[in-house]
Design an enzyme around this catalytic site. Structure first.
Site, PDB file in Angstrom:
ATOM      1  N   GLY A  53      43.918  41.740  33.052  1.00 25.73           N
ATOM      2  CA  GLY A  53      42.923  40.977  33.825  1.00 25.73           C
ATOM      3  C   GLY A  53      42.044  42.059  34.494  1.00 25.73           C
ATOM      4  O   GLY A  53      41.975  42.578  35.513  1.00 25.73           O
ATOM      5  N   SER A  59      37.996  47.087  39.097  1.00 27.46           N
ATOM      6  CA  SER A  59      39.527  47.890  39.184  1.00 27.46           C
ATOM      7  C   SER A  59      39.473  48.841  37.958  1.00 27.46           C
ATOM      8  O   SER A  59      40.175  49.692  38.104  1.00 27.46           O
ATOM      9  CB  SER A  59      40.646  46.799  39.355  1.00 27.46           C
ATOM     10  N   ASP A  78      42.392  41.527  28.468  1.00 26.67           N
ATOM     11  CA  ASP A  78      41.487  40.285  28.994  1.00 26.67           C
ATOM     12  C   ASP A  78      40.765  39.343  27.922  1.00 26.67           C
ATOM     13  O   ASP A  78      40.250  40.116  27.004  1.00 26.67           O
ATOM     14  CB  ASP A  78      40.411  40.716  30.073  1.00 26.67           C
ATOM     15  N   GLY A  82      37.487  34.112  31.599  1.00 28.14           N
ATOM     16  CA  GLY A  82      38.016  33.736  33.089  1.00 28.14           C
ATOM     17  C   GLY A  82      39.157  32.965  33.384  1.00 28.14           C
ATOM     18  O   GLY A  82      39.641  32.379  32.380  1.00 28.14           O
ATOM     19  N   SER A 131      46.831  38.351  26.715  1.00 25.61           N
ATOM     20  CA  SER A 131      47.958  39.329  26.980  1.00 25.61           C
ATOM     21  C   SER A 131      49.009  39.344  26.007  1.00 25.61           C
ATOM     22  O   SER A 131      49.290  40.247  25.564  1.00 25.61           O
ATOM     23  CB  SER A 131      48.041  38.928  28.604  1.00 25.61           C
ATOM     24  N   ASP A 148      47.186  41.733  36.812  1.00 29.71           N
ATOM     25  CA  ASP A 148      46.107  40.995  37.764  1.00 29.71           C
ATOM     26  C   ASP A 148      45.544  39.923  36.751  1.00 29.71           C
ATOM     27  O   ASP A 148      44.427  39.953  36.989  1.00 29.71           O
ATOM     28  CB  ASP A 148      45.198  42.417  38.402  1.00 29.71           C
ATOM     29  N   HIS A 151      46.744  33.563  37.682  1.00 26.94           N
ATOM     30  CA  HIS A 151      47.494  33.361  38.672  1.00 26.94           C
ATOM     31  C   HIS A 151      48.404  32.256  38.638  1.00 26.94           C
ATOM     32  O   HIS A 151      49.022  31.786  39.591  1.00 26.94           O
ATOM     33  CB  HIS A 151      46.897  33.549  39.730  1.00 26.94           C
TER      34      HIS A 151
END
Length: 216
Positions: A53, A59, A78, A82, A131, A148, A151
């Protein structure tokens, strides 16, 4: 990691400035904790550092600089379309990241520009895909796995189950957006954090919603 060790592992001013300028959601204090974990994992294992992510690369800058120092690489996974909360009509949607030709989110161009501007492109391998599919064909150990991504329980669990088996015995598992109180945020990352503890991981540090763990 102690505060002294974290301070010693602080990024250079230009790296921190690039992080702060990048599009993304990670607060600076949590970014500093991630950087310290990445520096330690890269130093101790000399293995690649993996992020699930990456969004626009905020990050990723920190992982890439940690990898650069250790002579290894940062890997990012990723699909760049989105996550759920970034779609049109949702709270974290950014219309500037929609590809007008296809009408869908596409964060990859911003991600690449972010790393280019930071001078860290040579230290990053961007794996563009979902992923679990990428993990299924991955066969090398990793010094750090930073979760990350999506969610929802489905996506957080898939990220955990897909990548933890590739984590080296002395590597670190880092989970973002861990909120014990449902009033503060979604619970899927918190549930995989609890699962990691139940499956033998020990907490190394906690900073904001960031948790750093190592196998016990």
């Amino acid at each position: 990691m102690t505060e002294t060790e974290r301070t010693a592992a602080a990024p250079a001013a230009e790296v921190l400035a690039a992080f702060e300028a990048a599009t993304g959601f990670m607060p600076v204090d949590e970014g500093l904790a991630l950087y310290a974990a990445a520096v330690g994992a890269a130093r101790d294992t000399n293995l690649p550092l993996l992020e699930v992510g990456s969004y626009c690369g905020r990050s990723t800058i920190l992982l890439a600089d940690a990898a650069r120092q250790a002579g290894t690489l940062a890997l990012t996974v990723d699909h760049h379309r989105g996550s759920e909360e970034q779609q049109p009509g949702w709270e974290y949607h950014d219309a500037s990241l929609v590809d007008p030709e296809v009408g869908r989110m596409d964060t990859l161009p911003r991600f690449r520009r972010t790393l280019y501007a930071a001078g860290l492109e040579p230290y990053v391998v961007a794996l563009v895909g979902r992923s679990p599919q990428v993990a299924a064909v991955w066969g090398a150990p990793l010094g750090l796995v930073f979760v990350d991504g999506g969610h929802t329980d489905e996506h957080a669990t898939a990220d955990y189950e897909s990548w933890v088996p590739h984590l080296a015995a002395d590597g670190l598992l880092v989970i973002h957006d861990v909120f014990p109180d449902p009033a503060d945020g979604g619970q899927a990352p918190y549930r995989i954090y609890l699962r990691a503890l139940a499956e033998g991981f020990a907490e190394v540090s906690a900073h904001g919603s960031l948790r750093v763990l190592r196998r016990g």
